[in-house]
Design a protein around this motif. Structure first.
Motif, PDB file in Angstrom:
ATOM      1  N   ALA A 115      10.321 -28.520 -28.519  1.00 52.93           N
ATOM      2  CA  ALA A 115      11.065 -28.245 -27.289  1.00 52.93           C
ATOM      3  C   ALA A 115      11.768 -29.507 -26.796  1.00 52.93           C
ATOM      4  N   THR A 116      11.066 -30.652 -26.867  1.00 43.04           N
ATOM      5  CA  THR A 116      11.663 -31.900 -26.411  1.00 43.04           C
ATOM      6  C   THR A 116      12.888 -32.260 -27.232  1.00 43.04           C
TER       7      THR A 116
ATOM      8  N   LEU B 172      10.767 -29.552 -20.249  1.00 39.81           N
ATOM      9  CA  LEU B 172      11.108 -30.046 -18.907  1.00 39.81           C
ATOM     10  C   LEU B 172      11.036 -31.572 -18.796  1.00 39.81           C
ATOM     11  N   LEU B 173      10.235 -32.211 -19.642  1.00 36.05           N
ATOM     12  CA  LEU B 173      10.103 -33.663 -19.516  1.00 36.05           C
ATOM     13  C   LEU B 173      11.445 -34.406 -19.633  1.00 36.05           C
ATOM     14  N   PRO B 174      12.328 -34.031 -20.591  1.00 32.35           N
ATOM     15  CA  PRO B 174      13.621 -34.720 -20.643  1.00 32.35           C
ATOM     16  C   PRO B 174      14.400 -34.617 -19.325  1.00 32.35           C
ATOM     17  N   PHE B 175      14.288 -33.469 -18.611  1.00 34.47           N
ATOM     18  CA  PHE B 175      14.944 -33.342 -17.301  1.00 34.47           C
ATOM     19  C   PHE B 175      14.338 -34.326 -16.310  1.00 34.47           C
TER      20      PHE B 175
ATOM     21  N   ALA C 270      11.043 -42.085 -25.737  1.00 34.33           N
ATOM     22  CA  ALA C 270       9.619 -41.779 -25.863  1.00 34.33           C
ATOM     23  C   ALA C 270       9.226 -40.453 -25.239  1.00 34.33           C
ATOM     24  N   SER C 271      10.185 -39.531 -25.035  1.00 32.27           N
ATOM     25  CA  SER C 271       9.810 -38.205 -24.552  1.00 32.27           C
ATOM     26  C   SER C 271       8.746 -37.594 -25.448  1.00 32.27           C
ATOM     27  N   ALA C 272       8.989 -37.661 -26.769  1.00 34.07           N
ATOM     28  CA  ALA C 272       8.113 -36.944 -27.699  1.00 34.07           C
ATOM     29  C   ALA C 272       6.662 -37.418 -27.616  1.00 34.07           C
ATOM     30  N   PRO C 273       6.387 -38.726 -27.740  1.00 32.83           N
ATOM     31  CA  PRO C 273       4.984 -39.142 -27.649  1.00 32.83           C
ATOM     32  C   PRO C 273       4.379 -38.899 -26.268  1.00 32.83           C
ATOM     33  N   PHE C 274       5.201 -38.988 -25.221  1.00 35.81           N
ATOM     34  CA  PHE C 274       4.698 -38.684 -23.881  1.00 35.81           C
ATOM     35  C   PHE C 274       4.226 -37.239 -23.808  1.00 35.81           C
ATOM     36  N   VAL C 275       5.057 -36.343 -24.334  1.00 42.54           N
ATOM     37  CA  VAL C 275       4.696 -34.934 -24.342  1.00 42.54           C
ATOM     38  C   VAL C 275       3.406 -34.738 -25.118  1.00 42.54           C
ATOM     39  N   ALA C 276       3.295 -35.418 -26.279  1.00 38.52           N
ATOM     40  CA  ALA C 276       2.098 -35.260 -27.098  1.00 38.52           C
ATOM     41  C   ALA C 276       0.855 -35.621 -26.281  1.00 38.52           C
ATOM     42  N   THR C 277       0.919 -36.743 -25.574  1.00 35.49           N
ATOM     43  CA  THR C 277      -0.237 -37.185 -24.790  1.00 35.49           C
ATOM     44  C   THR C 277      -0.561 -36.185 -23.681  1.00 35.49           C
TER      45      THR C 277
END
Lengths: 457, 457
Positions: free
Chosen positions: B329-330, B412-415, B427-434
């Motif tokens: 999604a990210t 939603l994190l990229p927004f 670093a959206s992707a690793p943030f989402v993973a965490t």
């Protein structure tokens, strides 16, 4: 570029919309048409002045191009296709199914028909598939004045006239590429060759991947690169704006594949719900099946898990650290390979660099992990039991092992994929994550068995 | 482009290398110099013919540019700098520290000195920072013949002459952009304005991010975009090759940030070991600290874990599925936002799409998970105990929950990052993973508590 004419277009009849937007720049008209469905867009297109419709259909950003061409009355479509640039016609025809494609091909003027048939034969990712056959070539016997006169005649029908290709008239092979700026600045009575640089022109083979055309244009700052066959005959040219479009498309594909999914062939906002789910479900299931190995690995350690429940507390932390370090290494190597900074045979150099890097990074995380466990224990936040020192040591050493393995495996996987003929960007990152997750568990429990035997285990 | 002169260059003296490569194209000379250290490269540069040295230093791909300019004798540096394109001089000066920068600025011809000082003042990521001041502008009162004559005079000293900017002579503001091809094809005695299109020219403000210049050139298929101040005065132009360089650089940064690290400012093969470790360690530690929350979350469920060890077997599987769906999604939304397909205010539309998508994808994985547990149990591969049906249900429902949460949070994190003024790719992707790892554990144990209460728990 904000414009009220454009903003309100949604509620009007196609004819009125066409009248409102007809004076806008083609890329801005594309923005309006992309907010409509294919049927509406076709009606607006039919109502636009013919030359504007051609310009708009020539834009690669137009989403319903194939549907519009199919939807227009055949005589209108024929008139528009005859004036469009050939590489766009080919782009659009690539997305139209037989027998309609054949029917539309028959509408083209005879000389264009032959070119389009040839261009359609190139594989979609080749330089041949994105080239246009509308370029300027002149015999090497002409003067600069002859060439400039010729350019004035053909300017309207050529995609670019800024690069002129000089041919050996006897053998019909490319001898030089001359820029319009050097022609304009040159002596009109001199030979066209006096405006040429002292070097052989850069060219690309039609069957080469289009990334090669991108690389040459980017490296040599060209406005176009000629596409040649094995004997040096020019088949067409790839222009700098084709390259920019290819780069944007490629970047999107790369990010989506890196995110662990099949690249969407339509924008996120346009693609249908089920098609998007389908594109995501495939990879998600493939990764899910691989991750099932983690459950199998854990089942192998059920005795250890039952005896030392405290070990489970750190499983997510250790697995994710391995995944993160692997993902870093993969992203570095994907780009280094794409930019040709490293070659396939350099894999062992990379491994020799990632091994110490992984040890250092793993060492840093290991020390933080040990400090974390010690602090919680000593400050009484959580009780890890009497063997907490050994547990901390286990976690610390496992982190060193997992991060090192992640860095090395993550850096080498792009080489393996490339070697096997796959795109290194294709799902390297999630593959690494899965590989590192399973191996990380094995490393963790092996370290635990070694250190905790006789105490916790 | 393979060439033996180039391949063997490594073992020779600088003067001999220079003699061997002097006739190659500048980008190929860059390839050779990039294999050498800064000192050697400087010596080779000093031995190259002056005009070739200028061409080579003008290449953005040259890695030791700043070191070479600093290392050359001041009189040689002065002669070379005077002939280089101003945007490259600015690029190089950006990487040279004071007081040397000031010393080198003083070597420039007076008119260039002023331009360079102004260009250095723009922030590094702005359109102003990558523009050049070497463009062609003419008053709107000129005829086409006047303009062509002027181009012949100044051609050598301009980065591009393919776009000519027509100014209102009274107010000195941009009125039109004219292409050289239209000028060449036009009537020499007519006004320059007859060769202009019917629309206002596209332009970009100097303070705008350089991505805006990239977007305009790509959208409108331009060879250059004029950079203007608030009153419409042209300050410079950004050319298509600056844009391609910016795109390649940006793509590398995006992939590296997506991989969870600070973007390297040098190629992987060039950067020093410790500098690379430093760039990776920061993010790795930040992610490690966030992932520590998983240990804290697990500590909160220690009773459940002790009672039902079988639950731990599926922790990695469930966490990674959430992470993978979030990462998909990210990656979709990062690109959709970058390509301006969705705007910030559209976040709720995206959420309304990702919610059902996550439910469907989670449902698929959930069913596979249930079948997996059932098969292993019934076929006797592993014994999950008497409550295996309830366990399978727990895993299945947890997967639906975790994948849905991953899809929505990941989209939603990229927004959120964009809104907070950060680069969504960072670093959206690793943030989402965490985020998904920690929440995934909570979802899993909550579902377990609900379904297994009174049996396993």
């Amino acid at each position: 570029m904000k414009n009220d004419n454009i903003e309100d277009a949604a509620e009007l009849a196609p004819r009125d919309i066409a009248a409102r937007i007809a004076r806008e720049l083609a890329p801005d008209i594309v923005d309006v048409l992309n907010t409509q469905d294919a049927e509406e867009a076709t009606e607006v297109m039919a109502a636009l002045p013919r030359d504007k419709a051609v310009e708009v259909l020539d834009q690669p950003g137009l989403e319903h191009g194939p549907a519009i061409i199919e939807g227009l009355p055949r005589d209108v479509a024929a008139a528009i296709l005859a004036l469009m640039s050939l590489d766009r016609v080919v782009d659009i025809f690539h997305e139209i199914e037989e027998p309609v494609r054949q029917e539309l091909t028959a509408l083209l003027p005879p000389e264009a028909r032959q070119s389009v048939k040839e261009l359609l034969a190139y594989p979609e990712d080749s330089a041949g598939a994105i080239m246009t056959t509308e370029f300027v070539s002149v015999p090497s016997t002409w003067s600069i004045a002859d060439v400039l006169h010729h350019i004035r005649m053909v300017e309207r029908s050529r995609e670019t006239v800024y690069a002129v290709y000089v041919m050996d008239p006897a053998r019909n092979v490319l001898v030089q590429a001359v820029s319009l700026r050097r022609l304009v600045a040159g002596d009109p009575h001199a030979s066209v060759l006096t405006a040429a640089p002292q070097r052989k022109p850069v060219s690309v083979r039609a069957a080469a991947p289009r990334s090669e055309a991108v690389r040459l244009i980017s490296k040599y700052d060209l406005l176009a690169v000629p596409v040649v066959d094995g004997r040096g005959h020019i088949l067409g040219i790839v222009t700098v704006d084709d390259v920019i479009d290819a780069m944007v498309e490629r970047q999107t594909e790369e990010v989506q594949r890196f995110g662990g999914m099949e690249a969407l062939d339509e924008p996120y906002t346009e693609i249908s719900f089920w098609r998007m789910v389908q594109k995501r479900a495939g990879w998600l299931c493939a990764l899910f099946f691989s991750e099932m190995l983690t459950a199998s690995a854990m089942q192998g350690y059920e005795n250890e898990l039952a005896k030392a429940v405290v070990l489970t507390l750190f499983i997510p932390l250790i697995m994710s650290s391995g995944g993160n370090s692997g993902s870093q290494a993969t992203s570095l190597l994907i780009r280094a390979i794409a930019l040709q900074q490293v070659r396939l045979k350099d894999w062992w150099r990379v491994a020799l660099r990632e091994l110490p890097a992984g040890l250092v990074l793993g060492g840093i995380l290991g020390v933080i992990g040990i400090v974390r466990i010690g602090t919680w224990q000593v400050m009484g936040i959580y009780d890890y039991g009497e063997h907490w020192r050994l547990l901390a040591l286990t976690v610390g050493l496992a982190l060193v092992g997992v991060v090192t393995f992640g860095s090395v495996a993550g850096s080498l996987l792009p080489f393996v994929l490339k070697r096997a003929g796959f795109d290194p960007a294709a799902a390297s990152a999630p593959f690494v994550a899965t590989l590192v997750d399973v191996t990380g568990l094995v490393i963790y429990f092996s370290v635990a068995a070694l250190i905790l035997r006789g105490t916790l285990l």
